[in-house]
Scaffold this motif. Structure first.
Motif, PDB file in Angstrom:
ATOM      1  N   GLN A 184       0.717  -1.202  -0.101  1.00  0.00           N
ATOM      2  CA  GLN A 184       0.046   0.153  -0.128  1.00  0.00           C
ATOM      3  C   GLN A 184       0.752   1.212   0.108  1.00  0.00           C
ATOM      4  O   GLN A 184       0.250   2.381  -0.338  1.00  0.00           O
ATOM      5  CB  GLN A 184      -1.041   0.153   1.327  1.00  0.00           C
ATOM      6  CG  GLN A 184      -1.924  -1.162   0.923  1.00  0.00           C
ATOM      7  CD  GLN A 184      -2.569  -1.247  -0.102  1.00  0.00           C
ATOM      8  OE1 GLN A 184      -3.103  -0.272  -0.685  1.00  0.00           O
ATOM      9  NE2 GLN A 184      -2.770  -2.625  -0.736  1.00  0.00           N
ATOM     10  N   VAL A 185       2.027   1.190   0.322  1.00  0.00           N
ATOM     11  CA  VAL A 185       3.035   2.402   0.202  1.00  0.00           C
ATOM     12  C   VAL A 185       3.138   2.805  -0.921  1.00  0.00           C
ATOM     13  O   VAL A 185       3.195   3.921  -1.304  1.00  0.00           O
ATOM     14  CB  VAL A 185       4.306   1.816   0.763  1.00  0.00           C
ATOM     15  CG1 VAL A 185       5.563   2.900   0.653  1.00  0.00           C
ATOM     16  CG2 VAL A 185       4.474   1.474   2.324  1.00  0.00           C
ATOM     17  N   PHE A 217      -8.528   4.686   0.432  1.00  0.00           N
ATOM     18  CA  PHE A 217      -8.112   3.529   1.242  1.00  0.00           C
ATOM     19  C   PHE A 217      -7.542   4.356   2.440  1.00  0.00           C
ATOM     20  O   PHE A 217      -6.712   5.218   2.449  1.00  0.00           O
ATOM     21  CB  PHE A 217      -6.948   2.848   0.341  1.00  0.00           C
ATOM     22  CG  PHE A 217      -6.206   1.649   1.491  1.00  0.00           C
ATOM     23  CD1 PHE A 217      -6.819   0.264   1.277  1.00  0.00           C
ATOM     24  CD2 PHE A 217      -5.106   1.755   2.163  1.00  0.00           C
ATOM     25  CE1 PHE A 217      -6.522  -0.632   2.058  1.00  0.00           C
ATOM     26  CE2 PHE A 217      -4.801   0.795   3.083  1.00  0.00           C
ATOM     27  CZ  PHE A 217      -5.245  -0.533   2.799  1.00  0.00           C
ATOM     28  N   VAL A 218      -7.624   3.840   3.777  1.00  0.00           N
ATOM     29  CA  VAL A 218      -7.412   4.154   4.830  1.00  0.00           C
ATOM     30  C   VAL A 218      -6.864   2.821   5.527  1.00  0.00           C
ATOM     31  O   VAL A 218      -7.936   1.982   5.842  1.00  0.00           O
ATOM     32  CB  VAL A 218      -8.333   4.924   5.680  1.00  0.00           C
ATOM     33  CG1 VAL A 218      -7.871   5.581   7.091  1.00  0.00           C
ATOM     34  CG2 VAL A 218      -8.416   6.194   4.848  1.00  0.00           C
ATOM     35  N   TRP A 219      -5.653   2.789   6.226  1.00  0.00           N
ATOM     36  CA  TRP A 219      -5.412   1.732   7.207  1.00  0.00           C
ATOM     37  C   TRP A 219      -6.050   1.919   8.307  1.00  0.00           C
ATOM     38  O   TRP A 219      -5.982   3.363   9.023  1.00  0.00           O
ATOM     39  CB  TRP A 219      -4.089   1.614   7.354  1.00  0.00           C
ATOM     40  CG  TRP A 219      -3.147   0.726   6.423  1.00  0.00           C
ATOM     41  CD1 TRP A 219      -2.265   0.995   5.417  1.00  0.00           C
ATOM     42  CD2 TRP A 219      -3.321  -0.529   6.174  1.00  0.00           C
ATOM     43  NE1 TRP A 219      -1.791   0.066   4.660  1.00  0.00           N
ATOM     44  CE2 TRP A 219      -2.408  -0.966   5.344  1.00  0.00           C
ATOM     45  CE3 TRP A 219      -4.218  -1.606   6.762  1.00  0.00           C
ATOM     46  CZ2 TRP A 219      -2.184  -2.336   4.698  1.00  0.00           C
ATOM     47  CZ3 TRP A 219      -3.921  -2.956   6.315  1.00  0.00           C
ATOM     48  CH2 TRP A 219      -3.166  -3.266   5.159  1.00  0.00           C
ATOM     49  N   VAL A 220      -6.799   1.170   8.983  1.00  0.00           N
ATOM     50  CA  VAL A 220      -7.319   1.351  10.419  1.00  0.00           C
ATOM     51  C   VAL A 220      -6.628   0.505  11.374  1.00  0.00           C
ATOM     52  O   VAL A 220      -6.255   1.172  12.347  1.00  0.00           O
ATOM     53  CB  VAL A 220      -9.218   0.833  10.355  1.00  0.00           C
ATOM     54  CG1 VAL A 220      -9.376   0.762  11.763  1.00  0.00           C
ATOM     55  CG2 VAL A 220      -9.799   1.485   9.375  1.00  0.00           C
ATOM     56  N   ILE A 221      -6.352  -0.703  10.918  1.00  0.00           N
ATOM     57  CA  ILE A 221      -5.331  -1.510  11.887  1.00  0.00           C
ATOM     58  C   ILE A 221      -4.379  -2.000  10.846  1.00  0.00           C
ATOM     59  O   ILE A 221      -4.750  -2.731   9.945  1.00  0.00           O
ATOM     60  CB  ILE A 221      -6.052  -2.660  12.621  1.00  0.00           C
ATOM     61  CG1 ILE A 221      -7.239  -2.264  13.310  1.00  0.00           C
ATOM     62  CG2 ILE A 221      -5.065  -3.526  13.343  1.00  0.00           C
ATOM     63  CD1 ILE A 221      -8.079  -3.190  14.061  1.00  0.00           C
ATOM     64  N   ALA A 230      -7.284  -4.369   9.256  1.00  0.00           N
ATOM     65  CA  ALA A 230      -8.351  -3.643   8.849  1.00  0.00           C
ATOM     66  C   ALA A 230      -8.123  -2.263   8.394  1.00  0.00           C
ATOM     67  O   ALA A 230      -7.227  -1.770   8.501  1.00  0.00           O
ATOM     68  CB  ALA A 230      -9.301  -3.429  10.229  1.00  0.00           C
ATOM     69  N   TRP A 231      -9.017  -2.044   7.105  1.00  0.00           N
ATOM     70  CA  TRP A 231      -9.003  -0.854   6.420  1.00  0.00           C
ATOM     71  C   TRP A 231     -10.191  -0.412   5.881  1.00  0.00           C
ATOM     72  O   TRP A 231     -11.318  -1.195   5.689  1.00  0.00           O
ATOM     73  CB  TRP A 231      -7.939  -1.140   5.052  1.00  0.00           C
ATOM     74  CG  TRP A 231      -8.438  -2.412   4.057  1.00  0.00           C
ATOM     75  CD1 TRP A 231      -9.247  -2.352   3.191  1.00  0.00           C
ATOM     76  CD2 TRP A 231      -8.023  -3.736   4.254  1.00  0.00           C
ATOM     77  NE1 TRP A 231      -9.136  -3.389   2.432  1.00  0.00           N
ATOM     78  CE2 TRP A 231      -8.345  -4.241   3.194  1.00  0.00           C
ATOM     79  CE3 TRP A 231      -7.124  -4.434   5.023  1.00  0.00           C
ATOM     80  CZ2 TRP A 231      -8.286  -5.765   2.875  1.00  0.00           C
ATOM     81  CZ3 TRP A 231      -6.873  -5.728   4.900  1.00  0.00           C
ATOM     82  CH2 TRP A 231      -7.438  -6.336   3.925  1.00  0.00           C
ATOM     83  N   PRO A 246     -13.993   6.752  20.446  1.00  0.00           N
ATOM     84  CA  PRO A 246     -12.914   6.833  19.238  1.00  0.00           C
ATOM     85  C   PRO A 246     -11.758   5.540  19.591  1.00  0.00           C
ATOM     86  O   PRO A 246     -11.622   5.320  20.672  1.00  0.00           O
ATOM     87  CB  PRO A 246     -12.290   8.250  19.572  1.00  0.00           C
ATOM     88  CG  PRO A 246     -13.378   8.947  20.350  1.00  0.00           C
ATOM     89  CD  PRO A 246     -13.962   8.137  21.192  1.00  0.00           C
ATOM     90  N   LEU A 247     -11.288   5.167  18.351  1.00  0.00           N
ATOM     91  CA  LEU A 247     -10.103   4.069  18.385  1.00  0.00           C
ATOM     92  C   LEU A 247      -9.582   4.118  16.906  1.00  0.00           C
ATOM     93  O   LEU A 247     -10.382   4.406  15.878  1.00  0.00           O
ATOM     94  CB  LEU A 247     -10.938   2.814  18.911  1.00  0.00           C
ATOM     95  CG  LEU A 247      -9.951   1.644  18.851  1.00  0.00           C
ATOM     96  CD1 LEU A 247      -8.827   1.899  20.193  1.00  0.00           C
ATOM     97  CD2 LEU A 247     -10.630   0.188  19.085  1.00  0.00           C
ATOM     98  N   HIS A 248      -8.344   3.815  16.906  1.00  0.00           N
ATOM     99  CA  HIS A 248      -7.703   3.740  15.860  1.00  0.00           C
ATOM    100  C   HIS A 248      -7.807   4.877  14.856  1.00  0.00           C
ATOM    101  O   HIS A 248      -7.601   4.665  13.708  1.00  0.00           O
ATOM    102  CB  HIS A 248      -7.818   2.435  14.993  1.00  0.00           C
ATOM    103  CG  HIS A 248      -7.997   1.138  15.674  1.00  0.00           C
ATOM    104  ND1 HIS A 248      -9.138   0.227  15.896  1.00  0.00           N
ATOM    105  CD2 HIS A 248      -6.874   0.661  16.329  1.00  0.00           C
ATOM    106  CE1 HIS A 248      -8.612  -0.968  16.523  1.00  0.00           C
ATOM    107  NE2 HIS A 248      -7.330  -0.499  16.896  1.00  0.00           N
ATOM    108  N   GLY A 249      -7.882   6.153  15.437  1.00  0.00           N
ATOM    109  CA  GLY A 249      -7.735   7.346  14.832  1.00  0.00           C
ATOM    110  C   GLY A 249      -9.276   7.706  14.188  1.00  0.00           C
ATOM    111  O   GLY A 249      -9.258   8.666  13.278  1.00  0.00           O
ATOM    112  N   GLN A 250     -10.281   6.747  14.334  1.00  0.00           N
ATOM    113  CA  GLN A 250     -11.563   6.960  13.984  1.00  0.00           C
ATOM    114  C   GLN A 250     -12.296   7.418  15.069  1.00  0.00           C
ATOM    115  O   GLN A 250     -12.278   7.296  16.319  1.00  0.00           O
ATOM    116  CB  GLN A 250     -12.016   5.626  13.301  1.00  0.00           C
ATOM    117  CG  GLN A 250     -11.493   5.180  12.512  1.00  0.00           C
ATOM    118  CD  GLN A 250     -11.235   6.201  10.968  1.00  0.00           C
ATOM    119  OE1 GLN A 250     -12.180   6.634  10.916  1.00  0.00           O
ATOM    120  NE2 GLN A 250     -10.227   5.691  10.313  1.00  0.00           N
TER     121      GLN A 250
END
Length: 736
Positions: free
Chosen positions: A523-524, A636-640, A650-651, A713-717
């Motif tokens: 994903q980079v 696309f956003v990484w959640v975990i 998780a994304w 809130p968790l994982h920046g969400q």
């Protein structure tokens, strides 16, 4: 003097000894200078060279009136007649096995126009498939076939076939010096006729070559070309062509089923005959539609001498292989795909060609199509020749081949094989075994020019189609526009993603924590190009094992891993490609000699994998979040991405309106209860997919279809929810 009187005394028509000997030896440099009508004195003489004929008669072309019998000269096979006037004529040949009547090839003038010859020499002719080769046509009202072949260093070129007993003395061609092209019109030939070219090459060797621009070929192991007529093909795909441009753009779903036509199915199983294009249309198209793919990609179907090359060593770059039928049959297959709403992609190989004696190798006795030096012109990995991209005529030959499939066969995209081998002059070579470019670098500047020109011209000539690169290095800008110093491809296969993710999946789950980065690193660079995520034929052959067999664990775990991997592929950014057989978990490696193991679908777990792939394709098409953001980092956003301990990822995938879809993967065989994950909004979330569902062959562990997210809130969400993660499974959640 009457015609008859002049006819009875042909001595004046005798050729000089040097000309006569050259005809007999098949070495005459200009047969038109001595054959056909020629003025002599106050009359005309007609010469015909027909070795083996008993007698030859001349008839008026318009009414068939007999005008005389030619006399055989002192040179065996050379017949002459002297008459007062020249007139349009036919010839009646009396052979030992019968009588044959036709017009004389040497009665026709120049065939190719100056513009065609100029463009061929310049390397800019965009329709060689309708210019060179064997073209059925009428000239002066006479039906026949115009032959034309580029062989500038040949001493003599003849057309040979069953029509002349494969005798190279019978139909020598005219050389058009400015382009190095030989031409001849052979009256009364028709489509289906086999032929080759007989050359006296630059080394004075007599060789027989297939036509480089043949539109059809004999069924291998036969090697002759065949006359074909593409003008009679009737198309019914206007509606598809009008809208196909939108089917290949980055924000649309593209899901590709990769097929080797000779081994998808066979008549009567592994030992049976190959399916023809009509049978493939009747069975393959409904299957692909049922599975929900948007495109079929065919391994190369251009004519190739060795089936074991899978088509990747082609010689007939303008001819569909005779293994599955005629050119018209292939066109009908493409037409049927389009009428069914399926796109067609062909693998196309401009990187190299085989060394078979009847092919392009040393075509006219020189390195005509290939680089001359072995450090440039020989692929050591494949024992093949490399095209000389710096030669204008070769550049034009390859360009015209690509356009031929896109224009005349309505193909939607070409996937260019082995691009990396074209880009680098030192590809797979040791130090001291390659020749630097003019700047001292390792880039193949001529190949770069060709690829950029190819992509510019295709966009110009066939808008709405695409060129896809199989490129395995970090070359920058493969899918960047040519105007921005890119190569101009529409898509690039992401072989790095394939390698990294398969390496991760092959690990025992106990040790996957150590290779966690193999799943996150792709994903980079996921937005550096427009990517296709490929699980192709190359990954399931040569000891690499079938996709299912790559997975670790017992049988249940192997299937669960496979389902989780496919779900990961379908939910990460990039278009999708899956090789046939992987969609139902074939155990055995793919073999081109046998059909797929269709009997496996009687087993529930294999049937479950196929059902899963069909559902993934449906979700992929129906949920914009899974395809609209393929070219947008905001999609696309990484959640975990750092839970190595639990091997959980998780994304979020987001559509163009920002609507999210949550994907959670548990890559261990241990269920995770009460697992909390951050989400972008509170409220109800529906579990819309679970790869562990019983219908797919899983344990049916899940979340009863619905979850509630709360303002925690968790994982920046801003919110989070608690869920059960089934073992070796991927779950998709969508806010209500």
């Amino acid at each position: 003097m009457t015609d008859r009187a002049r006819y009875t005394d042909p001595a004046a028509a005798e050729l000089p000894q040097a000309d006569a000997e050259a005809l007999v030896r098949g070495r005459h440099p200009d047969p038109f200078a001595v054959l056909g009508w020629h003025a002599q004195g106050d009359g005309h003489i007609l010469r015909v060279y027909a070795p083996g004929a008993r007698t030859v008669e001349v008839l008026a072309r318009d009414d068939g009136r007999w005008r005389g019998e030619l006399t055989e000269c002192s040179t065996p096979g050379l017949f002459v007649i002297a008459l007062d006037e020249a007139f349009p004529y036919r010839l009646r040949f009396h052979w030992p096995d019968g009588v044959h009547e036709t017009e004389d090839p040497y009665a026709f003038g120049l065939l190719l126009g100056d513009l065609d010859l100029h463009l061929i020499g310049e390397g800019t002719h965009r329709d060689l498939g309708r210019c060179l080769g064997a073209q059925p046509m009428q000239i002066d009202g006479v039906p026949g076939v115009r032959f034309a072949v580029w062989a500038p260093n040949a001493r003599r070129v003849s057309v040979i076939g069953a029509f002349n007993g494969w005798d190279g003395r019978r139909h020598p061609m005219r050389l058009r010096h400015q382009a190095g092209v030989w031409e001849l019109f052979v009256p009364r030939l028709a489509p289906g006729e086999p032929y080759k070219y007989e050359l006296v090459d630059a080394q004075e060797q007599v060789v027989h070559k297939a036509d480089p621009v043949a539109l059809a070929s004999e069924l291998p192991p036969g090697t002759a070309s065949k006359v074909a007529d593409l003008d009679g093909i009737v198309w019914h795909d206007e509606a598809w062509l009008a809208r196909r441009a939108e089917s290949l753009v980055p924000d649309h779903p593209i899901s590709i089923y990769e097929v080797h036509a000779a081994s998808w199915r066979k008549h009567g199983g592994n030992e049976g005959e190959l399916y023809g294009w009509q049978e493939l249309a009747e069975q393959l198209i409904p299957y692909v539609l049922e599975m929900g793919f948007t495109h079929i990609e065919l391994l190369p179907i251009m004519e190739h001498p060795f089936g074991g090359s899978w088509g990747y060593q082609p010689l007939g770059l303008f001819a569909p292989t005779a293994r599955h039928g005629s050119p018209a049959d292939f066109a009908a297959f493409v037409d049927a795909c389009h009428q069914a709403g399926l796109g067609v992609i062909l693998d196309w190989v401009p990187a190299h060609f085989p060394t078979d004696a009847h092919g392009l190798a040393r075509f006219d006795g020189t390195a005509l199509y290939e680089y001359a030096h072995p450090f440039e012109g020989v692929h050591q990995d494949w024992n093949t020749y490399i095209y000389n991209y710096g030669r204008r005529e070769v550049h034009g030959f390859l360009l015209s081949s690509a356009l031929h499939w896109l224009k005349h066969y309505h193909v939607d995209a070409l996937r260019v094989d082995a691009v990396a081998s074209m880009l680098y002059r030192n590809y797979s070579r040791r130090d001291g075994e390659w020749i630097p470019n003019r700047h001292g670098g390792h880039e193949n500047l001529e190949a770069l020019d060709f690829l950029r020109h190819l992509n510019r011209v295709v966009a110009e000539e066939v808008p709405g189609t695409a060129i896809i690169a199989e490129e395995s290095t970090a070359w920058p800008g493969v899918t960047r526009a040519v105007s921005e110093d890119g190569l101009g491809f529409a898509y690039k296969w992401n072989l790095g993603w394939m390698h990294d993710t398969l390496s991760y999946m092959a690990e025992d789950p106990l040790y996957r924590c150590h290779g966690h980065h193999n799943m996150t690193f792709p994903q980079v660079y996921a937005y550096s190009e427009h990517f296709v995520l490929p699980i192709s034929h190359d990954e399931v052959v040569h000891g690499k094992r079938a996709l299912l067999d790559k997975m670790p664990g017992d049988e249940w775990q192997k299937f669960a891993n496979l389902r989780a991997y496919l779900a990961t592929q379908w939910t990460q950014p990039g278009k999708k490609l899956l090789f046939m057989g992987c969609e139902f978990g074939q155990w055995r490696e793919w073999s081109h000699d046998r059909e797929l193991d269709w009997w496996l679908l009687d087993a529930p777990r294999h049937a479950g994998v196929r059902l899963l792939v069909g559902d993934l394709n449906r979700l992929y098409r129906e949920l914009p979040a899974l395809h609209q953001g393929d070219g947008d980092p905001d999609g696309f956003v990484w959640v975990i991405g750092n839970d190595q301990t639990n091997s959980v990822f998780a994304w979020l995938r987001c559509d163009s309106k920002g609507e999210p879809l949550l994907v959670i993967a548990n890559m261990t065989p241990v269920p995770h209860e009460e697992y909390r994950v951050g989400v972008p909004r509170n409220g109800e979330w529906d579990e819309i997919f679970n790869s562990d569902a019983e219908c797919y062959g899983g344990s049916n562990l899940g979340n009863l279809g619905r979850l509630e997210a709360i303002d925690e809130p968790l994982h920046g969400q801003p919110a989070s929810l608690v869920l059960t993660l089934p073992p070796l499974a991927v779950v998709l959640l969508k806010p209500r």
